[in-house]
Design a protein around this motif. Structure first.
Motif, PDB file in Angstrom:
ATOM      1  N   GLY A  10       0.805  -1.218   0.000  1.00 38.43           N
ATOM      2  CA  GLY A  10       0.000   0.000   0.000  1.00 38.43           C
ATOM      3  C   GLY A  10       0.836   1.265   0.000  1.00 38.43           C
ATOM      4  O   GLY A  10       0.388   2.325   0.460  1.00 38.43           O
ATOM      5  N   ASN A  31      -2.220   5.956  -5.572  1.00 42.00           N
ATOM      6  CA  ASN A  31      -2.984   5.170  -4.603  1.00 42.00           C
ATOM      7  C   ASN A  31      -3.980   4.207  -5.242  1.00 42.00           C
ATOM      8  O   ASN A  31      -4.285   3.161  -4.663  1.00 42.00           O
ATOM      9  CB  ASN A  31      -3.714   6.106  -3.626  1.00 42.00           C
ATOM     10  N   ARG A  48     -16.657  -0.301   6.497  1.00 42.72           N
ATOM     11  CA  ARG A  48     -15.916   0.543   7.429  1.00 42.72           C
ATOM     12  C   ARG A  48     -15.994   2.008   6.993  1.00 42.72           C
ATOM     13  O   ARG A  48     -15.788   2.315   5.810  1.00 42.72           O
ATOM     14  CB  ARG A  48     -14.435   0.142   7.477  1.00 42.72           C
ATOM     15  N   ASP A  90     -11.758  -4.072  -3.865  1.00 40.41           N
ATOM     16  CA  ASP A  90     -10.552  -4.497  -4.577  1.00 40.41           C
ATOM     17  C   ASP A  90     -10.806  -5.773  -5.380  1.00 40.41           C
ATOM     18  O   ASP A  90     -11.863  -6.391  -5.289  1.00 40.41           O
ATOM     19  CB  ASP A  90      -9.382  -4.686  -3.605  1.00 40.41           C
ATOM     20  N   ASN A 109      -2.666   0.744  -5.317  1.00 39.14           N
ATOM     21  CA  ASN A 109      -2.758   0.076  -4.011  1.00 39.14           C
ATOM     22  C   ASN A 109      -4.179  -0.395  -3.742  1.00 39.14           C
ATOM     23  O   ASN A 109      -4.411  -1.505  -3.249  1.00 39.14           O
ATOM     24  CB  ASN A 109      -2.344   1.038  -2.887  1.00 39.14           C
ATOM     25  N   GLN A 110      -5.158   0.472  -4.078  1.00 38.45           N
ATOM     26  CA  GLN A 110      -6.561   0.177  -3.774  1.00 38.45           C
ATOM     27  C   GLN A 110      -7.101  -0.987  -4.604  1.00 38.45           C
ATOM     28  O   GLN A 110      -7.988  -1.713  -4.151  1.00 38.45           O
ATOM     29  CB  GLN A 110      -7.404   1.429  -4.007  1.00 38.45           C
ATOM     30  N   ASN A 157      -6.898   8.366  -7.019  1.00 39.58           N
ATOM     31  CA  ASN A 157      -7.616   7.494  -6.096  1.00 39.58           C
ATOM     32  C   ASN A 157      -8.705   6.752  -6.861  1.00 39.58           C
ATOM     33  O   ASN A 157      -9.285   7.273  -7.817  1.00 39.58           O
ATOM     34  CB  ASN A 157      -8.243   8.300  -4.960  1.00 39.58           C
ATOM     35  N   ARG A 173     -11.852   4.206   7.806  1.00 38.21           N
ATOM     36  CA  ARG A 173     -10.712   4.210   6.871  1.00 38.21           C
ATOM     37  C   ARG A 173     -11.116   3.493   5.590  1.00 38.21           C
ATOM     38  O   ARG A 173     -12.074   2.738   5.553  1.00 38.21           O
ATOM     39  CB  ARG A 173      -9.490   3.539   7.499  1.00 38.21           C
ATOM     40  N   ASP A 174     -10.367   3.779   4.534  1.00 34.75           N
ATOM     41  CA  ASP A 174     -10.584   3.062   3.261  1.00 34.75           C
ATOM     42  C   ASP A 174     -11.986   3.240   2.691  1.00 34.75           C
ATOM     43  O   ASP A 174     -12.507   2.325   2.046  1.00 34.75           O
ATOM     44  CB  ASP A 174     -10.377   1.551   3.462  1.00 34.75           C
ATOM     45  N   GLU A 175     -12.603   4.358   2.902  1.00 30.46           N
ATOM     46  CA  GLU A 175     -13.967   4.551   2.376  1.00 30.46           C
ATOM     47  C   GLU A 175     -13.998   4.382   0.855  1.00 30.46           C
ATOM     48  O   GLU A 175     -13.044   4.745   0.156  1.00 30.46           O
ATOM     49  CB  GLU A 175     -14.461   5.954   2.732  1.00 30.46           C
ATOM     50  N   SER A 208      -8.386  -2.877  -0.610  1.00 30.03           N
ATOM     51  CA  SER A 208      -9.288  -1.800  -0.191  1.00 30.03           C
ATOM     52  C   SER A 208     -10.652  -2.442   0.046  1.00 30.03           C
ATOM     53  O   SER A 208     -10.784  -3.663   0.001  1.00 30.03           O
ATOM     54  CB  SER A 208      -9.376  -0.702  -1.255  1.00 30.03           C
ATOM     55  N   GLN A 209     -11.662  -1.627   0.266  1.00 28.26           N
ATOM     56  CA  GLN A 209     -13.007  -2.187   0.446  1.00 28.26           C
ATOM     57  C   GLN A 209     -13.680  -2.521  -0.880  1.00 28.26           C
ATOM     58  O   GLN A 209     -14.775  -3.079  -0.901  1.00 28.26           O
ATOM     59  CB  GLN A 209     -13.881  -1.216   1.249  1.00 28.26           C
TER      60      GLN A 209
END
Length: 400
Positions: free
Chosen positions: A142, A147, A358, A158, A150-151, A194, A361-363, A155-156
């Motif tokens: 990450g 980013n 969540r 992925d 990474n996501q 993002n 974080r990670d919205e 991520s939520q």
């Protein structure tokens, strides 16, 4: 010769794997080991079709990554060939550190998470492959400056989650896990590097989040699968205890090495040569041997595990009181002819929890039609709760 290899997958059809470093990774013994690591631990004892492996899963996630990158490029996101290669390598390698029975034994064989083991193994592979995995490792961690790369891996929303929901639903036959992975992929976009989801994909997103919530309680945290996994852990705990007191149980030498030296491996990497040879087969071989063990605890647990005589499980809303636990231990000791310390391996209690979404974080961010960006938690009329659901379990050889 074709510049790529075709793999036939029951979920997506044909998966294309470019030759070169991708095939080098696929053919590596550490990667081939994933064929012998079950994706869902002990869930096949509930859903007989759930015998797929981590190998199946990472191949599927790799395919979804290829599709996602194509979609993002088509929508104007500038992605270099090096970044595309690194993202695909990262998702291909993201589960390399899973041990036998996946999450069931995580942290109980080695004092590391599967992510930490994955990073260590990628670092070793990077040396073999002359630094070609450096960017892939940064994405896995990450830490890549762009980013969205990474996501796409973690991520939520992925490629990992999109494949495991689709695949686990298919192999278990649990229709509640079916998601619109193709539509979600087509609705992906980027904003300031993002990952975002276009507003017209909101209903597919909510179906995805709902499916994950349902799959957790219906599959991943199914009480019978949990019982089998806790029995497996009881066997491992008992073996550690026996080895610590000087006994040499007749188990696979690789497993014995890990159980004996696990804590010592915190300070060096000698564990890599052992761990990368360890898979479900070593553990099952050991359990089969334990059915003839002189130790009554190991023998009883092994026989019950192999013959699916699993712990009885009760799920309750409140923590289990100590008096109830002590009573269950006493009854178990009497029934099985064990000491109370030995009976303790047959009485298990604890809790499991799941959060569907969540917000801390990670919205997941939604790209609205007017070009503005809104976190899903602030989206009007959302149907997926962000609350945590916790359940307490109590299990043993009978209902107490």
């Amino acid at each position: 010769m074709q510049s790529y290899k075709i793999v036939n997958d029951p979920i997506y059809g044909f998966i294309s794997v470019p030759r070169g470093i991708f095939m080098d990774i696929l053919d590596h013994p550490w990667f081939q080991r994933l064929r012998r690591i079950s994706q869902l631990g002990c869930s096949h004892l509930v859903y007989p079709g759930a015998v797929h492996t981590r190998f199946h899963h990472v191949m599927g996630a790799f395919h979804l990554m290829q599709k996602a990158l194509q979609v993002l490029e088509a929508k104007g996101t500038d992605i270099s060939e090096e970044e595309k290669k690194a993202a695909c390598l990262a998702i291909l390698l993201h589960d390399l550190g899973h041990g036998p029975f996946s999450h069931a034994l995580e942290g109980h064989l080695l004092p590391f998470s599967h992510e930490e083991i994955t990073y260590a193994l990628i670092q070793e592979l990077d040396k073999e492959m002359n630094g070609e995995l450096e960017m892939a490792l940064s994405i896995c961690r990450g830490q890549h400056p762009r980013n969205f790369l990474n996501q796409l891996v973690a991520s939520q929303l992925d490629m990992d989650r999109m494949d495991y929901l689709s695949r686990d639903s298919f192999y278990t036959g649990v229709a509640e896990g079916v998601i619109s992975y193709d539509r979600i992929t087509l609705m992906l976009n980027t904003h300031n590097d993002n990952l975002v989801l276009e507003e017209k994909g909101i209903y597919s997103l909510e179906k995805f989040l709902t499916a994950r919530k349902l799959m957790y309680w219906q599959v991943y945290l199914h009480k019978t699968a949990m019982a089998a996994e806790k029995m497996l852990l009881s066997i491992i705990r008992r073996l550690k205890e026996l080895i610590k007191t000087g006994h040499e149980p007749e188990i696979c030498p690789l497993l014995a090495d890990i159980l004996k030296n696990g804590d010592l491996y915190k300070t060096d990497r000698n564990w890599i040569s052992v761990f990368t040879k360890l898979d479900d087969i070593n553990v099952l071989y050991s359990i089969k041997n334990l059915t003839q063990s002189k130790d009554k605890v190991c023998r009883e647990l092994a026989l019950r595990f192999l013959n699916r005589k699993l712990f009885k499980v009760q799920l309750v809303d409140e923590p289990i009181c100590s008096e109830r636990v002590l009573k269950a231990v006493e009854v178990t000791a009497e029934k099985l002819g064990l000491s109370k310390d030995e009976a303790d391996f047959f009485v298990i209690h604890g809790s499991e929890s799941n959060t569907a979404y969540r917000i801390n974080r990670d919205e997941i961010h939604i790209l609205k039609k007017d070009g503005s960006i809104l976190p899903y938690s602030q989206f009007p009329n959302q149907i997926v709760s962000s609350g945590k659901v916790e359940k307490h379990y109590f299990m043993g050889i009978e209902y107490f």
